[in-house]
Design a protein around this motif. Structure first.
Motif, mmCIF file in Angstrom:
data_model
loop_
_atom_site.group_PDB
_atom_site.id
_atom_site.type_symbol
_atom_site.label_atom_id
_atom_site.label_comp_id
_atom_site.label_asym_id
_atom_site.label_seq_id
_atom_site.Cartn_x
_atom_site.Cartn_y
_atom_site.Cartn_z
ATOM 1 N N GLU A 51 13.962 -10.155 42.400
ATOM 2 C CA GLU A 51 15.356 -10.536 42.579
ATOM 3 C C GLU A 51 15.909 -11.206 41.328
ATOM 4 O OE1 GLU A 51 15.549 -13.029 46.027
ATOM 5 O OE2 GLU A 51 15.129 -11.372 47.411
ATOM 6 N N ARG A 53 14.835 -10.844 38.204
ATOM 7 C CA ARG A 53 14.985 -9.831 37.148
ATOM 8 C C ARG A 53 16.252 -9.007 37.367
ATOM 9 N NH1 ARG A 53 9.315 -8.773 38.100
ATOM 10 N NH2 ARG A 53 8.131 -9.952 36.572
ATOM 11 N N ALA A 54 16.486 -8.590 38.618
ATOM 12 C CA ALA A 54 17.673 -7.791 38.918
ATOM 13 C C ALA A 54 18.949 -8.605 38.702
ATOM 14 C CB ALA A 54 17.614 -7.271 40.353
ATOM 15 N N ARG A 55 18.942 -9.863 39.140
ATOM 16 C CA ARG A 55 20.100 -10.735 38.968
ATOM 17 C C ARG A 55 20.374 -10.974 37.490
ATOM 18 N NH1 ARG A 55 18.334 -15.436 41.077
ATOM 19 N NH2 ARG A 55 18.212 -14.428 43.091
ATOM 20 N N ALA A 57 19.538 -8.993 34.942
ATOM 21 C CA ALA A 57 20.042 -7.761 34.333
ATOM 22 C C ALA A 57 21.489 -7.484 34.761
ATOM 23 C CB ALA A 57 19.147 -6.588 34.722
ATOM 24 N N ARG A 58 21.802 -7.768 36.008
ATOM 25 C CA ARG A 58 23.139 -7.502 36.531
ATOM 26 C C ARG A 58 24.176 -8.439 35.921
ATOM 27 N NH1 ARG A 58 21.801 -7.674 41.638
ATOM 28 N NH2 ARG A 58 22.195 -9.886 41.827
ATOM 29 N N ASN A 59 23.834 -9.713 35.757
ATOM 30 C CA ASN A 59 24.797 -10.722 35.293
ATOM 31 C C ASN A 59 24.612 -11.119 33.838
ATOM 32 O OD1 ASN A 59 25.717 -10.781 37.930
ATOM 33 N ND2 ASN A 59 24.427 -12.505 38.491
ATOM 34 N N TYR A 60 23.858 -10.345 33.083
ATOM 35 C CA TYR A 60 23.535 -10.737 31.710
ATOM 36 C C TYR A 60 24.785 -10.915 30.856
ATOM 37 C CZ TYR A 60 21.508 -10.661 27.065
ATOM 38 O OH TYR A 60 21.162 -10.982 25.784
ATOM 39 N N ASP A 61 25.672 -9.924 30.860
ATOM 40 C CA ASP A 61 26.870 -10.003 30.015
ATOM 41 C C ASP A 61 27.765 -11.172 30.406
ATOM 42 O OD1 ASP A 61 26.067 -7.797 28.561
ATOM 43 O OD2 ASP A 61 27.090 -6.389 29.905
ATOM 44 N N HIS A 109 16.729 -17.733 32.173
ATOM 45 C CA HIS A 109 15.962 -16.743 32.933
ATOM 46 C C HIS A 109 14.467 -17.059 32.868
ATOM 47 C CE1 HIS A 109 14.536 -12.911 34.439
ATOM 48 N NE2 HIS A 109 13.911 -12.681 33.298
#
Length: 167
Positions: A51, A53-55, A57-61, A109
């Motif tokens: 979760e 890792r996905a969060r 990657a999803r909110n990185y920008d 992270h």
């Protein structure tokens, strides 16, 4: 966290996982309960890691943009009318701001991933201690098997001094 502590936790965590995995083959009811609890802990930690890792990657920008805004705001000096024009602006250029923002996002992270691993480590350590108290885990035999004379002799023959030159 220091690199040495990180390595020690990773090694100890894999050792505890192997010890608890050995409980799966023990025919005791207590051992099966401990194994099920260990499996729950490991599955929950893996789910939290996935979760995160996905969060990330999803909110990185969005995180990098928010940290960049924070860095720019912190970089602005207080307005002083008596300062000459060239010295009034920000001290960091845009590349440094982006580098600092990226570093802050990635370190956050890493900190969250480390806290998940530390939580799993603490819970599995308590479970291993409980299993040792019950007499279900006897790690001395594993060490004796891995450090037997025959294994040490074979390891020395295969990886001893001068073996890299022969290959």
């Amino acid at each position: 966290m220091s690199r040495a502590r990180e390595i020690r936790i990773a090694f100890d965590l894999s050792s505890m996982r192997e010890l608890l995995l050995a409980l799966r083959n023990v025919k005791s009811e207590q051992a099966q309960e401990i194994w099920k609890e260990a499996k729950k802990i490991q599955d929950k930690a893996q789910r939290l890691r996935d979760e995160e890792r996905a969060r990330f990657a999803r909110n990185y920008d969005a995180r990098v943009m928010a940290y960049a805004k924070y860095v720019r705001d912190e970089d602005k000096p207080p307005h002083r009318a008596h300062e000459p024009y060239p010295f009034r602006g920000a001290k960091m250029d845009e590349v440094e701001v982006q580098r600092a923002a990226t570093l802050k996002a990635e370190s956050g992270h890493f900190r969250r991933m480390t806290s998940i691993t530390n939580g799993e480590f603490d819970r599995l350590a308590k479970l291993c201690e409980h299993a040792r108290d019950k007499g279900l885990i006897k790690p001395g035999r594993d060490f004796e098997r891995s450090a037997s004379r025959q294994r040490l002799r074979d390891a020395w023959r295969d990886h001893g001094p001068g073996r890299e030159r022969d290959r």
